[in-house]
Scaffold this active site. Structure first.
Site, PDB file in Angstrom:
ATOM      1  N   GLU A  42       0.880  -1.172   0.000  1.00 27.04           N
ATOM      2  CA  GLU A  42       0.000   0.000   0.000  1.00 27.04           C
ATOM      3  C   GLU A  42       0.914   1.217   0.000  1.00 27.04           C
ATOM      4  OE1 GLU A  42      -2.825   0.331   3.201  1.00 27.04           O
ATOM      5  OE2 GLU A  42      -3.600   2.218   2.395  1.00 27.04           O
ATOM      6  N   ARG A 269       5.510 -13.105   9.509  1.00 24.84           N
ATOM      7  CA  ARG A 269       6.107 -11.812   9.204  1.00 24.84           C
ATOM      8  C   ARG A 269       7.424 -11.651   9.946  1.00 24.84           C
ATOM      9  NH1 ARG A 269       2.205  -7.897   8.929  1.00 24.84           N
ATOM     10  NH2 ARG A 269       3.554  -6.192   9.438  1.00 24.84           N
ATOM     11  N   LYS A 279       3.930   0.781  10.097  1.00 33.07           N
ATOM     12  CA  LYS A 279       4.066   1.980   9.271  1.00 33.07           C
ATOM     13  C   LYS A 279       3.490   3.201   9.976  1.00 33.07           C
ATOM     14  CE  LYS A 279       2.894   0.062   5.090  1.00 33.07           C
ATOM     15  NZ  LYS A 279       2.465   0.081   3.695  1.00 33.07           N
TER      16      LYS A 279
HETATM   17  P1  ATP Z   1      -0.311  -1.654   6.705  1.00 33.11           P
HETATM   18  O1  ATP Z   1      -0.514  -1.635   8.163  1.00 33.11           O
HETATM   19  O2  ATP Z   1      -0.200  -0.305   6.098  1.00 33.11           O
HETATM   20  O3  ATP Z   1      -1.189  -2.609   5.941  1.00 33.11           O
HETATM   21  P2  ATP Z   1       1.790  -3.452   5.965  1.00 33.11           P
HETATM   22  O4  ATP Z   1       3.120  -3.483   6.637  1.00 33.11           O
HETATM   23  O5  ATP Z   1       0.951  -4.657   5.956  1.00 33.11           O
HETATM   24  O6  ATP Z   1       1.137  -2.213   6.598  1.00 33.11           O
HETATM   25  P3  ATP Z   1       1.588  -3.364   3.105  1.00 33.11           P
HETATM   26  O7  ATP Z   1       2.036  -2.292   2.221  1.00 33.11           O
HETATM   27  O8  ATP Z   1       0.166  -3.730   3.099  1.00 33.11           O
HETATM   28  O9  ATP Z   1       2.037  -2.936   4.522  1.00 33.11           O
HETATM   29  O10 ATP Z   1       2.478  -4.659   2.878  1.00 33.11           O
HETATM   30  C1  ATP Z   1       2.790  -5.169   1.621  1.00 33.11           C
HETATM   31  C2  ATP Z   1       3.215  -6.607   1.758  1.00 33.11           C
HETATM   32  O11 ATP Z   1       4.307  -6.724   2.628  1.00 33.11           O
HETATM   33  C3  ATP Z   1       2.107  -7.474   2.318  1.00 33.11           C
HETATM   34  O12 ATP Z   1       2.019  -8.664   1.548  1.00 33.11           O
HETATM   35  C4  ATP Z   1       2.542  -7.762   3.704  1.00 33.11           C
HETATM   36  O13 ATP Z   1       2.086  -9.026   4.125  1.00 33.11           O
HETATM   37  C5  ATP Z   1       4.057  -7.710   3.595  1.00 33.11           C
HETATM   38  N1  ATP Z   1       4.649  -7.321   4.872  1.00 33.11           N
HETATM   39  C6  ATP Z   1       4.401  -6.208   5.567  1.00 33.11           C
HETATM   40  N2  ATP Z   1       5.083  -6.216   6.741  1.00 33.11           N
HETATM   41  C7  ATP Z   1       5.784  -7.366   6.760  1.00 33.11           C
HETATM   42  C8  ATP Z   1       6.687  -7.967   7.699  1.00 33.11           C
HETATM   43  N3  ATP Z   1       6.998  -7.370   8.852  1.00 33.11           N
HETATM   44  N4  ATP Z   1       7.222  -9.159   7.387  1.00 33.11           N
HETATM   45  C9  ATP Z   1       6.929  -9.757   6.222  1.00 33.11           C
HETATM   46  N5  ATP Z   1       6.092  -9.262   5.309  1.00 33.11           N
HETATM   47  C10 ATP Z   1       5.523  -8.074   5.563  1.00 33.11           C
END
Ligand code: ATP
Ligand code: MG
Length: 567
Positions: A42, A269, A279
């Site tokens: 996002e 994660r 974020k």
């Molecule tokens: P938000 O709270 O804004 O949704 P988010 O960290 O999930 O934050 P996204 O931009 O939706 O952010 O994440 C993009 C991709 O990265 C998703 O597939 C998510 O699962 C993965 N991702 C995000 N944080 C992690 C993490 N700490 N470890 C592994 N994968 C992650």
């Protein structure tokens, strides 16, 4: 392996569980044998090291089995999103070493198809407009042990629902006054099935579609269908989406058939000690000026790590090391730092910098004389050559490398003792000069002129070896010494404390370092140095020819002994 044009049927070894699932699907010929993954950020912030784990998986598995990986911006909430983030995300993925070719997509590209699907579901009696507020809806959700309550608007006719939904999108109603919900089952044991919200009204302009839309799809209604529209076969995400999977499958089933159906697979994660990865919290740090920006070298962002001097290889190696499982864990940031050291040890040019200098005068060395000594650029890399460094009568060494009354086993400089100046002569301490307060201002030594490389005394052994720079030619540079941004091991596990209180007040210390001329002459962006015995350094973006600025990427751990023994 022998030349063999037959398809490789041998099961590859060492696959992680996601790769194994993908491999099985390919073996079974699902989706016509196609493999297409996606990385779906996002654009509401910069990417962090957690995203790097997802990127390595999404792009890595596609590479491994000859598939493709799309970059899809999940831009369904215009309030939080911005093109600045889109640009940074592209740059960071490329820097990590991955490429999506021409497959750059946006969830907003699918707004028309998603809207059409929503209208179809309304007509089929599978969705309805609810006039209640989000608070009322939440209050009716029930709990995991009690069923939810059906909305009083649940049984509107398809005609009325369609009319209201079209008017929602025409901008007739205020934000928050109505939502579109899927009509599934308020008693489902899966909370996500209790008539989830599909669309909400948002009147904020979108960074790509402007003011065209007044309704925006929720994640659960957008993600699986976007996968489908794009031809994604494996939608790999993190474990918090496990409970969403049935809903993913429910919506996708409205589109898919037996020839093609995307599937969701989840892995754990990345959580790191002494780090926050949310974020929202990272944005707070930036907005409140608690760090210098998203790319502050203390941030866990990819851009911060790049600025600090981490290499993409070290990040990828770290992610390989921790692997992928189905269990949440907290990984030690030391593992990441270890990977960074390992890679920098391999590539960094060895140079001298003195960070806490004291003057050293070689009394029997001719005044005004300068000679050059040759310094190995990198003992880890054959053929990396040498560079020359000026040597003269007045030098700087580290203050800590001299003790007037040393304890036993102090192998550095002390009155009457001998050490080698790295790459140069053996010196002996004869005297110290102090100021009125008793502080040491100069150390006076004599040198043994026969101990330079190639001379009869070159191999004479002394216990200690010190780094140094020649005083007249040393260049002053700003050194930014970083430590962990938080001084609490798991900030996320302290819900009662404001995360700002857990910031490490010593996460940045600025010092002046005296560097050899070679460093000043080679301080191009991206250069990796090892300031011997101090750490790995790289020029900061703020660095100019007039005012050199170096980030300390990471300190050297326990390398003192190594340096000692190598001369
Ligand atoms: P938000 O709270 O804004 O949704 P988010 O960290 O999930 O934050 P996204 O931009 O939706 O952010 O994440 C993009 C991709 O990265 C998703 O597939 C998510 O699962 C993965 N991702 C995000 N944080 C992690 C993490 N700490 N470890 C592994 N994968 C992650
Ligand atoms: Mg997310």
């Amino acid at each position: 392996m022998a030349e063999n044009k037959e398809p490789n049927t041998a099961e590859p070894r060492g696959l992680n569980f996601v790769e194994q699932e993908v491999y099985n699907d390919l073996q079974e010929g699902k989706n016509g044998g196609r493999l297409n993954t996606r990385f779906p950020p996002e654009p509401n912030g910069y990417l962090h090291i957690g995203h790097a784990k997802a990127i390595c998986m999404d792009f890595g598995v596609a590479e491994k089995f000859g598939g493709t990986c799309n970059l899809r911006f999940d831009d369904t909430n215009p309030v939080k999103e911005d093109v600045e983030y889109v640009d940074s995300i592209r740059e960071d993925i490329h820097w990590l070493g991955f490429d999506w070719g021409d497959r750059e997509y946006y969830a907003s590209d699918y707004f028309p198809q998603l809207f059409d699907l929503a209208c179809r579901l309304i007509k089929e009696g599978k969705a309805y407009v609810d006039d209640q507020s989000s608070e009322e809806i939440a209050a009716q959700k029930g709990t995991t042990t009690t069923p939810g309550i059906e909305s009083p608007y649940r049984n509107r006719t398809p005609e009325e629902n369609l009319d209201l939904f079209l008017r929602m999108n025409a901008g007739e109603f205020e934000e928050g006054s109505r939502v579109l919900r899927a009509k599934i089952d308020m008693a489902s044991s899966n909370m996500h099935f209790r008539d989830p919200i599909m669309y909400r009204i948002i009147k904020h302009p979108h960074h790509r579609t402007g003011t065209k839309w007044k309704v925006y799809p929720m994640y659960d209604f957008a993600h699986g269908q976007s996968d489908y529209f794009e031809g994604v076969t494996h939608s790999i995400c993190t474990l918090e989406f496990v409970p969403h999977r049935p809903l993913y499958e429910y919506f996708v089933a409205e589109l898919a058939d037996e020839t093609y159906c995307p599937r969701q697979i989840e892995f754990n994660r990345l959580n790191l000690t002494y780090t926050v990865m949310s974020k929202r919290k990272l944005l707070t740090l930036v907005k409140e000026g608690l760090v210098a920006g998203w790319d502050d070298p203390r941030m866990p962002t990819i851009s911060g790590m790049r600025r600090r001097g981490y290499t993409p290889e070290s990040i990828r190696n770290f992610i390989d090391t921790i692997g992928y499982t189905k269990y949440e864990a907290l990984n030690s940031v030391s593992l990441l730092e270890h990977a960074v050291r390992e890679d920098l040890n391999r590539i960094a040019t060895r140079v001298m910098g003195v960070i806490n200098p004291v003057k050293l005068v070689i009394t029997n060395y001719p005044e005004g004389k300068t000679e050059t000594v040759e310094m190995e650029n990198n003992p880890e890399q054959e053929g990396s050559g040498t560079h020359s460094m000026p040597f003269s009568r007045e030098l700087y060494i580290e203050r800590e490398d001299f003790m007037e009354n040393p304890p036993k086993k102090f192998f550095r400089l002390a009155p009457g003792g001998e050490v080698r100046l790295k790459g140069a002569y053996i010196i002996k301490c004869e005297d110290v000069v102090k100021d009125a307060e008793g502080n040491i201002v100069e150390i006076h030594c004599t040198y043994d002129p026969e101990t330079l490389s190639g001379m009869p005394g070159a191999n004479r052994k002394v216990k200690g070896t010190l780094h140094w720079v020649a005083a007249a030619t040393a260049v002053d540079a700003e050194a930014r010494i970083y430590d962990r941004l938080f001084d609490v091991e798991n900030p996320a596990a302290e819900p009662d404390r404001d995360f700002r209180e857990m910031l490490n007040p010593e996460s940045l210390i600025v010092k002046t370092v005296k560097v050899e001329p070679y460093v000043a002459e080679h301080a191009a962006q991206g250069t990796k140095f090892q300031f011997q015995r101090i750490g790995y350094f790289t020029p900061d973006y703020d660095s100019t020819a007039e005012h050199l600025v170096f980030n300390r990427t990471i300190g050297l751990r326990d390398t003192w002994e190594k340096v000692q023994n190598k001369n």
